[in-house]
Design an enzyme around this catalytic site. Structure first.
Site, PDB file in Angstrom:
ATOM      1  N   HIS B 238       2.192  -1.928   6.477  1.00 24.80           N
ATOM      2  CA  HIS B 238       1.231  -1.305   7.382  1.00 24.80           C
ATOM      3  C   HIS B 238       1.845  -0.086   8.075  1.00 24.80           C
ATOM      4  O   HIS B 238       1.166   0.906   8.289  1.00 24.80           O
ATOM      5  CB  HIS B 238       0.671  -2.264   8.423  1.00 24.80           C
ATOM      6  CG  HIS B 238      -0.549  -1.675   9.069  1.00 24.80           C
ATOM      7  ND1 HIS B 238      -1.773  -1.633   8.447  1.00 24.80           N
ATOM      8  CD2 HIS B 238      -0.717  -1.005  10.221  1.00 24.80           C
ATOM      9  CE1 HIS B 238      -2.632  -0.992   9.195  1.00 24.80           C
ATOM     10  NE2 HIS B 238      -2.026  -0.589  10.280  1.00 24.80           N
ATOM     11  N   TYR B 242       1.000   4.484   8.775  1.00 26.05           N
ATOM     12  CA  TYR B 242       1.182   5.443   9.875  1.00 26.05           C
ATOM     13  C   TYR B 242       2.187   6.525   9.506  1.00 26.05           C
ATOM     14  O   TYR B 242       2.123   7.634  10.030  1.00 26.05           O
ATOM     15  CB  TYR B 242       1.570   4.708  11.162  1.00 26.05           C
ATOM     16  CG  TYR B 242       0.422   3.872  11.635  1.00 26.05           C
ATOM     17  CD1 TYR B 242      -0.725   4.485  12.123  1.00 26.05           C
ATOM     18  CD2 TYR B 242       0.431   2.503  11.522  1.00 26.05           C
ATOM     19  CE1 TYR B 242      -1.822   3.744  12.491  1.00 26.05           C
ATOM     20  CE2 TYR B 242      -0.664   1.747  11.894  1.00 26.05           C
ATOM     21  CZ  TYR B 242      -1.788   2.370  12.373  1.00 26.05           C
ATOM     22  OH  TYR B 242      -2.886   1.644  12.724  1.00 26.05           O
ATOM     23  N   HIS B 389     -12.096   1.381   2.563  1.00 21.35           N
ATOM     24  CA  HIS B 389     -11.426   1.711   3.830  1.00 21.35           C
ATOM     25  C   HIS B 389     -10.228   2.635   3.606  1.00 21.35           C
ATOM     26  O   HIS B 389     -10.110   3.677   4.236  1.00 21.35           O
ATOM     27  CB  HIS B 389     -10.983   0.425   4.528  1.00 21.35           C
ATOM     28  CG  HIS B 389      -9.982   0.653   5.615  1.00 21.35           C
ATOM     29  ND1 HIS B 389     -10.317   1.199   6.831  1.00 21.35           N
ATOM     30  CD2 HIS B 389      -8.631   0.442   5.654  1.00 21.35           C
ATOM     31  CE1 HIS B 389      -9.238   1.306   7.581  1.00 21.35           C
ATOM     32  NE2 HIS B 389      -8.199   0.852   6.891  1.00 21.35           N
ATOM     33  N   PHE B 390      -9.341   2.247   2.675  1.00 16.79           N
ATOM     34  CA  PHE B 390      -8.129   3.086   2.578  1.00 16.79           C
ATOM     35  C   PHE B 390      -8.359   4.384   1.793  1.00 16.79           C
ATOM     36  O   PHE B 390      -7.530   5.276   1.832  1.00 16.79           O
ATOM     37  CB  PHE B 390      -6.890   2.301   2.128  1.00 16.79           C
ATOM     38  CG  PHE B 390      -6.905   1.714   0.742  1.00 16.79           C
ATOM     39  CD1 PHE B 390      -6.895   2.513  -0.370  1.00 16.79           C
ATOM     40  CD2 PHE B 390      -6.860   0.341   0.576  1.00 16.79           C
ATOM     41  CE1 PHE B 390      -6.875   1.967  -1.636  1.00 16.79           C
ATOM     42  CE2 PHE B 390      -6.832  -0.230  -0.685  1.00 16.79           C
ATOM     43  CZ  PHE B 390      -6.844   0.596  -1.810  1.00 16.79           C
ATOM     44  N   HIS B 391      -9.519   4.482   1.116  1.00 14.46           N
ATOM     45  CA  HIS B 391      -9.834   5.805   0.556  1.00 14.46           C
ATOM     46  C   HIS B 391     -10.337   6.742   1.649  1.00 14.46           C
ATOM     47  O   HIS B 391     -10.315   7.966   1.469  1.00 14.46           O
ATOM     48  CB  HIS B 391     -10.838   5.691  -0.595  1.00 14.46           C
ATOM     49  CG  HIS B 391     -10.170   5.386  -1.900  1.00 14.46           C
ATOM     50  ND1 HIS B 391      -9.847   4.120  -2.296  1.00 14.46           N
ATOM     51  CD2 HIS B 391      -9.694   6.206  -2.881  1.00 14.46           C
ATOM     52  CE1 HIS B 391      -9.242   4.160  -3.482  1.00 14.46           C
ATOM     53  NE2 HIS B 391      -9.123   5.413  -3.848  1.00 14.46           N
ATOM     54  N   ARG B 452     -11.787  -6.434  -5.335  1.00 16.90           N
ATOM     55  CA  ARG B 452     -10.965  -5.282  -5.695  1.00 16.90           C
ATOM     56  C   ARG B 452     -10.032  -5.710  -6.827  1.00 16.90           C
ATOM     57  O   ARG B 452     -10.007  -6.884  -7.211  1.00 16.90           O
ATOM     58  CB  ARG B 452     -10.151  -4.809  -4.477  1.00 16.90           C
ATOM     59  CG  ARG B 452      -9.140  -5.837  -4.000  1.00 16.90           C
ATOM     60  CD  ARG B 452      -8.437  -5.427  -2.719  1.00 16.90           C
ATOM     61  NE  ARG B 452      -7.501  -4.350  -2.921  1.00 16.90           N
ATOM     62  CZ  ARG B 452      -6.474  -4.088  -2.105  1.00 16.90           C
ATOM     63  NH1 ARG B 452      -6.275  -4.857  -1.038  1.00 16.90           N
ATOM     64  NH2 ARG B 452      -5.670  -3.088  -2.321  1.00 16.90           N
ATOM     65  N   ARG B 453      -9.275  -4.789  -7.386  1.00 14.50           N
ATOM     66  CA  ARG B 453      -8.242  -5.061  -8.383  1.00 14.50           C
ATOM     67  C   ARG B 453      -8.774  -5.909  -9.538  1.00 14.50           C
ATOM     68  O   ARG B 453      -8.164  -6.892  -9.932  1.00 14.50           O
ATOM     69  CB  ARG B 453      -7.052  -5.756  -7.733  1.00 14.50           C
ATOM     70  CG  ARG B 453      -6.330  -4.851  -6.762  1.00 14.50           C
ATOM     71  CD  ARG B 453      -5.201  -5.532  -6.046  1.00 14.50           C
ATOM     72  NE  ARG B 453      -4.277  -4.535  -5.508  1.00 14.50           N
ATOM     73  CZ  ARG B 453      -3.288  -4.822  -4.678  1.00 14.50           C
ATOM     74  NH1 ARG B 453      -3.074  -6.065  -4.312  1.00 14.50           N
ATOM     75  NH2 ARG B 453      -2.485  -3.878  -4.243  1.00 14.50           N
TER      76      ARG B 453
END
Lengths: 69, 586
Positions: B238, B242, B389-391, B452-453
């Site tokens: 995580h 950042y 979300h992470f895209h 996913r995946r």
């Protein structure tokens, strides 16, 4: 034009997520738009924005075209 | 002070000021772009395969492609760009070059060698001539096992980034000797605090690789504890988010206000934000493991609490950056409650790309809150929601900011003018639109449990209704988004290549960053006490992780209950197929 062409392009691009998410949000209230209906809605809003952007600010097209004397 | 320094360098590009450093930064940027090109193209292959629009790879190879896409974009693209930006930030704000340029080249080369090893290891999964394998996905924890070269490559890459951090610290120490009473300039402060939590969080992944995964892959130890390697990965996994994000934050703080025509609203607030990220980035990783058995709920609750505190620096950033943009717009003649928005330089691709990236990050923040909530996370865990979300975070807030920044940085480090501003503007807008389509569909489908995946999820032959529309519509939306993103990527790369060959070197902007309305003199000196904040960050990590790790080792053993792991592969031996058919059709 009321805004520059670049700014108009940005406004239209920013509109895309609003239209896409608007369709998602409406479904939670039981209103389900089809893809075609969403496209028509989005197209109508884009058209309205383009018309607003190219319309002379004082609403007098003739005066805008002839320019200041 | 900053404004004075900047005025003394006015009208000079970075290349004029620091020609030796400019070469390293240019090399780092191009390494980043190459990773972006390959990783992005593989993203298109994946999207078209999964949505069944175009399938030309074996289903098992999907996971090789997925691993390469994740590693090249989430690790290589982002961190190469980061080391370029941070080197620029430190040298520009301290107004001095690095201490030893050979050392700078050394860490860059180490990162390149690491990347090549990792890349070749992964590609071995689809190229028969390469005897390696690494279908372990971006998260690379046990029980999936990779070839030793993959882990060695990762170690070299991370150690290279550590040395880059050491380079920035050395440069700052040298500057401090010459300027003992000066506050740390804001861009350097941002680079140093980010480096500190990078050191802290990568200790976990270094431990995981060097003590467990690499010896296991080499056959030195027979088994590992999967939950332990997983927890050590997320200890890093995580915070790395950042690490990607901080250069983007830096750009929003020190470039967006300048591009808007004004100054940064508050230097002290920016320092507080980076201190908070130093403190809170690492002791939150367990929020990725809410569904893992073997970690007590209490530890997960602590991780959730820490994660929610992380919203504070993000919200402070939203306030500070928007306030700075408003200040800039009003300097340019903007008026009214919202009318000032029209006065912003929307035709400038650098500004527009960064501003839209920030806007997308707001949406990502909301979906991130859902991921971080223990109860609601169960709904979306391991679903396509998370990918959506992470895209929005790394795929837009970070990637779009970096691409927009490149339109400013590449001219700075090459001395050549940007080839086409119009193409650049179209590119950032197309990326924004493409990501809107793709991430919206991913979020919607994830809410209803689409995984996913998964190479070829099947939704035919039974009644399944995702959130709004049909599975076919969702697939079409993802495929459309992926195609638009690929076109945008091609536009970006074309512009970068043609800029590098551009003969025009006129009217290049000077190498400056935003001044401040409220400068460092308005903030308490304790904010610059890096030792203090690092010590507190270490204490928080100890509080957040000691008991969970002790519990995992106690219950599963340091090297696990005889977990031998496996290499992901699907054999298509005709004899096996016939045997399977006979089992169901006697």
């Amino acid at each position: 034009m009321r805004i520059s062409k670049g700014a108009l392009l940005v406004v239209i691009a920013v509109l895309v997520p609003f239209v896409v998410e608007f369709r998602t949000a409406l479904s939670w209230f039981g209103i389900e738009l089809s893809v075609l209906e969403s496209l028509v809605l989005g197209g109508a809003v884009v058209l309205a924005i383009v018309l607003w952007a190219v319309w002379p600010p004082n609403g007098n097209a003739e005066a805008e075209l002839s320019g200041p004397n | 002070m900053e404004v004075t320094r900047m005025s003394s360098t006015a009208s000079r590009t970075y290349l004029d000021q620091f020609p030796a450093e400019a070469k390293v930064i240019k090399a780092a940027f191009w390494s980043s772009f190459m990773a972006l090109a390959i990783g992005g193209l593989l993203g298109l292959v994946q999207a078209l395969h999964r949505t069944d629009v175009l399938r030309f790879i074996d289903p098992a190879d999907y996971y090789t492609v997925l691993t390469a896409h994740g590693v090249l974009l989430a690790i290589t693209f982002t961190i190469f760009f980061l080391v370029g930006i941070f080197t620029w930030a430190v040298t520009t704000s301290l107004d001095r070059g690095v201490v030893d340029i050979r050392f700078t080249w050394a860490w860059y080369i180490m990162m390149v060698v690491g990347t090549i090893l990792v890349g070749v290891s992964i590609l071995g999964g689809v190229v028969d001539a390469i005897p390696t394998y690494a279908d372990v996905l971006f998260t690379f924890y046990a029980p999936l096992q990779a070839h030793p070269a993959f882990y060695v490559g990762l170690v070299l890459f991370v150690v290279g980034s550590w040395l880059a951090g050491a380079d920035w610290f050395r440069t700052w120490w040298a500057w401090r000797k010459e300027n003992p009473d000066e506050r740390i300039p804001l861009p350097t402060f941002m680079a140093l605090t980010t480096t500190l939590f990078w050191y802290l969080c990568t200790l976990g992944v270094a431990l995981s690789i060097l003590v467990f995964l690499l010896p296991w892959s080499l056959g030195i130890v027979d088994s590992v504890n999967p939950l332990l390697t997983r927890t050590l990965f997320w200890y890093f996994g995580h915070a790395v988010v950042y690490f990607w994000l901080m250069p983007a934050y830096m750009m929003w703080y020190i470039m967006l206000p300048k591009l808007s025509g004004g100054k940064l609203f508050s230097d002290p607030l920016a320092r507080v934000v980076f201190v908070l990220f130093l403190l809170l980035s690492t002791p939150v990783g367990i929020h990725h493991q809410y569904l893992d058995p073997g970690i007590a709920e209490g530890y997960k609750f602590i991780a959730m609490t820490n994660t929610m505190f992380l919203l504070l620096p993000s919200l402070l950033t939203a306030f500070t950056v928007v306030a700075s943009m408003e200040h800039g717009a009003r300097q340019r003649g903007g008026t009214g409650y919202l009318g000032w928005l029209k006065a912003l330089p929307w035709r400038d691709p650098v500004f527009t790309g960064m501003a839209l990236a920030g806007l997308m990050f707001a949406a990502a923040g909301f979906s991130g809150m859902i991921n971080a909530g223990m109860n609601i996370n169960y709904l979306v865990h391991n679903s396509w929601w998370v990918v959506g979300h992470f895209h929005l975070t790394v795929g837009t807030a970070v990637a779009l900011t970096f691409m927009a920044a490149a339109y400013w940085f590449i001219p700075q480090v090459t001395g050549k003018a940007l080839w086409s501003r119009q193409l650049a503007l179209g590119q950032v807008l197309l990326w924004f639109v493409g990501m809107t389509f793709m991430s919206n569909a991913m979020h919607r489908s994830g809410l209803f449990g689409m995984p996913r995946r998964t190479a070829e999820p099947q939704y035919q032959g039974f009644n399944f209704e995702p959130a709004v529309g049909t599975v076919g519509e969702i697939n079409a939306q993802v495929a459309l988004g992926a195609v638009l993103l690929t076109v945008a990527l091609a536009m970006f790369l074309l512009n970068m290549v043609l800029t590098s060959f551009n003969d025009d070197s006129d009217s290049l902007p000077a190498n400056t960053y935003a001044g401040t309305l409220s400068g460092p003199e308005d903030s308490p000196a304790v904010l610059d006490n890096l030792k203090l904040w690092t010590a507190i960050a270490v204490v928080l990590v100890i509080v957040g992780y000691t008991l969970p790790l002790a519990s995992i080792v106690d219950s599963g053993g340091l090297f696990g209950p005889d977990i031998s792991g496996f290499q992901l592969a699907i054999e298509t031996d005709p004899a096996l197929v016939l045997e399977s058919v006979r089992e169901v059709m006697p």
